[in-house]
Design a protein around this motif. Structure first.
Motif, short mmCIF file in Angstrom:
data_model
loop_
_atom_site.label_atom_id
_atom_site.label_comp_id
_atom_site.label_asym_id
_atom_site.label_seq_id
_atom_site.Cartn_x
_atom_site.Cartn_y
_atom_site.Cartn_z
N GLY A 1 0.79 -1.23 0.00
CA GLY A 1 0.00 0.00 0.00
C GLY A 1 0.81 1.27 0.00
N LYS A 2 2.07 1.20 -0.46
CA LYS A 2 2.92 2.40 -0.49
C LYS A 2 2.30 3.52 -1.30
CE LYS A 2 6.85 0.91 -2.20
NZ LYS A 2 6.44 -0.48 -2.46
N THR A 3 1.87 3.19 -2.51
CA THR A 3 1.41 4.24 -3.41
C THR A 3 0.10 4.85 -2.93
OG1 THR A 3 2.44 3.03 -5.23
CG2 THR A 3 0.98 4.82 -5.82
N THR A 4 -0.80 4.03 -2.42
CA THR A 4 -2.06 4.57 -1.88
C THR A 4 -1.79 5.51 -0.72
OG1 THR A 4 -3.31 2.62 -2.58
CG2 THR A 4 -4.26 3.94 -0.81
N LEU A 5 -0.91 5.11 0.18
CA LEU A 5 -0.54 5.98 1.31
C LEU A 5 0.14 7.24 0.79
CD1 LEU A 5 -0.15 6.57 4.32
CD2 LEU A 5 1.95 5.20 4.23
N LEU A 6 0.97 7.10 -0.21
CA LEU A 6 1.70 8.25 -0.74
C LEU A 6 0.75 9.24 -1.41
CD1 LEU A 6 4.45 9.48 -1.00
CD2 LEU A 6 4.90 8.01 -2.98
N VAL A 7 -0.24 8.74 -2.14
CA VAL A 7 -1.23 9.63 -2.76
C VAL A 7 -1.92 10.47 -1.70
CG1 VAL A 7 -3.47 9.67 -3.94
CG2 VAL A 7 -1.61 8.28 -4.86
N ARG A 8 -2.38 9.84 -0.63
CA ARG A 8 -3.04 10.59 0.44
C ARG A 8 -2.09 11.60 1.08
NH1 ARG A 8 -7.78 10.24 2.70
NH2 ARG A 8 -9.22 8.59 2.03
N THR A 9 -0.85 11.20 1.23
CA THR A 9 0.13 12.07 1.89
C THR A 9 0.43 13.31 1.05
OG1 THR A 9 1.12 10.15 3.00
CG2 THR A 9 2.45 12.15 2.86
N VAL A 10 0.68 13.11 -0.24
CA VAL A 10 1.02 14.28 -1.07
C VAL A 10 -0.19 15.18 -1.27
CG1 VAL A 10 2.92 13.07 -2.20
CG2 VAL A 10 0.66 13.08 -3.30
N GLU A 11 -1.39 14.61 -1.29
CA GLU A 11 -2.58 15.44 -1.38
C GLU A 11 -2.71 16.34 -0.16
OE1 GLU A 11 -5.65 12.75 -4.12
OE2 GLU A 11 -5.64 12.50 -1.93
N ALA A 12 -2.31 15.83 1.01
CA ALA A 12 -2.38 16.62 2.23
C ALA A 12 -1.29 17.67 2.31
CB ALA A 12 -2.29 15.70 3.44
N THR B 1 6.69 -0.29 -16.09
CA THR B 1 5.49 0.56 -16.16
C THR B 1 5.69 1.91 -15.47
OG1 THR B 1 4.16 0.10 -14.16
CG2 THR B 1 4.12 -1.55 -15.96
N GLY B 2 4.82 2.85 -15.83
CA GLY B 2 4.79 4.15 -15.20
C GLY B 2 3.49 4.37 -14.46
N LEU B 3 2.84 3.30 -14.05
CA LEU B 3 1.51 3.40 -13.45
C LEU B 3 1.52 4.20 -12.15
CD1 LEU B 3 0.28 -0.27 -14.08
CD2 LEU B 3 -0.37 1.80 -15.34
N ASP B 4 2.49 3.95 -11.29
CA ASP B 4 2.50 4.65 -10.00
C ASP B 4 2.82 6.13 -10.16
OD1 ASP B 4 1.82 2.33 -8.77
OD2 ASP B 4 3.79 1.91 -7.92
N ALA B 5 3.73 6.46 -11.06
CA ALA B 5 4.02 7.87 -11.31
C ALA B 5 2.79 8.58 -11.86
CB ALA B 5 5.19 8.01 -12.28
N ALA B 6 2.01 7.89 -12.67
CA ALA B 6 0.77 8.48 -13.21
C ALA B 6 -0.23 8.74 -12.08
CB ALA B 6 0.17 7.56 -14.27
N ARG B 7 -0.30 7.84 -11.11
CA ARG B 7 -1.21 8.04 -9.98
C ARG B 7 -0.81 9.27 -9.18
NH1 ARG B 7 -1.97 2.77 -6.41
NH2 ARG B 7 -3.35 4.24 -5.30
N ILE B 8 0.50 9.45 -8.99
CA ILE B 8 0.97 10.62 -8.25
C ILE B 8 0.72 11.89 -9.06
CG2 ILE B 8 2.98 11.75 -7.25
CD1 ILE B 8 2.03 9.33 -5.65
#
Length: 244
Positions: A69-80, A96-103
């Motif tokens: 769950g690194k990326t999910t946690l990171l998305v919430r963190t950077v949004e805050a 892939t570049g999937l996680d960078a796209a999510r960020i």
């Protein structure tokens, strides 16, 4: 890095024929190669750290097994954080570049590093990635390492802190099975706490095992999906940033 079995010396007698297959020499070369790799990486890491210090950038190296769950946690963190301080993310994956796209979808700058067959990021790659990110003076840089509880622990990237994320779905014994990772980390985040009612997981045992390996490790419990406990992580990040 683990030496292959060929590096293990055995000079025992096979049917009266005493030989050692020159394993000492081969093992010595492998050890020297490993030492050279680590020394080269350390030089790049030291240069990165000087750059981060000169610009007041607080850098966190996030590590975990795949699916923690690194990326999910990171998305919430950077949004805050995005409206408070400069923030950016370097993403590491084999493909892939999937996680960078999510960020990037959050509006936060992100740069993807694909490592191919390599199981970790190295300091040289981080230095090059900085050329593709905006100025972060006084801000926070997150490095999301390749999902792996072994290799990333041994490679300094120039970060201020290593943070290991342990999902409760992985079991509480991971700190004992992968001690180098938990010994290297300054903070352990128990993630996916929203699943505790449905998973057989002993949080007290996980904390105890982590502190057997690393008595100084800090521990926080978070639900990356729902944001429970996120304020403690944000406070930890802010304290680190202000200490730069």
């Amino acid at each position: 890095m683990t030496l292959p079995l060929a590096a293990y010396r055995h000079d025992h007698d096979h049917d009266g024929h005493d030989h050692d297959h020159d394993h000492d020499a081969r093992g010595g070369r492998l050890v020297q190669i490993e030492q050279d790799i680590m020394a080269k990486n350390q030089r790049y890491a030291d240069a990165n750290r000087r750059y981060f210090a000169a610009h007041g950038i607080f850098v966190v190296n996030l590590m975990s097994s795949p699916g923690a769950g690194k990326t999910t946690l990171l998305v919430r963190t950077v949004e805050a954080l995005r409206d408070r301080v400069p923030v950016a993310v370097i993403e590491g994956d084999q493909q892939t570049g999937l996680d960078a796209a999510r960020i990037a979808a959050t509006g936060v700058p992100a740069f993807q590093i694909n490592t191919g067959k390599a199981c970790h990021l190295d300091a040289h790659a981080i230095g090059h990635a900085l050329d593709h990110l905006p100025a972060l003076d006084g801000g926070i840089l997150f490095i999301e390492n390749v999902g792996n509880l072994v290799c990333p622990a041994g490679f300094d990237l120039g970060e201020a802190h290593k943070v290991v994320i342990l999902s409760i779905t992985e079991g509480e014994d991971k700190p004992l099975k992968y001690p180098d990772m938990f010994h290297a980390a300054d903070l352990m985040i128990l993630n996916k706490t929203d699943l505790l009612p449905y998973i057989e997981f002993d949080p007290e045992a996980a904390v105890s095992y982590a502190r057997q390996v690393n008595p100084q490790i800090e521990i926080q419990a978070v639900s990356g999906l729902h944001g429970d406990g996120l304020d403690s992580f944000l406070a930890w990040l802010e304290a680190g940033r202000l200490a730069m």
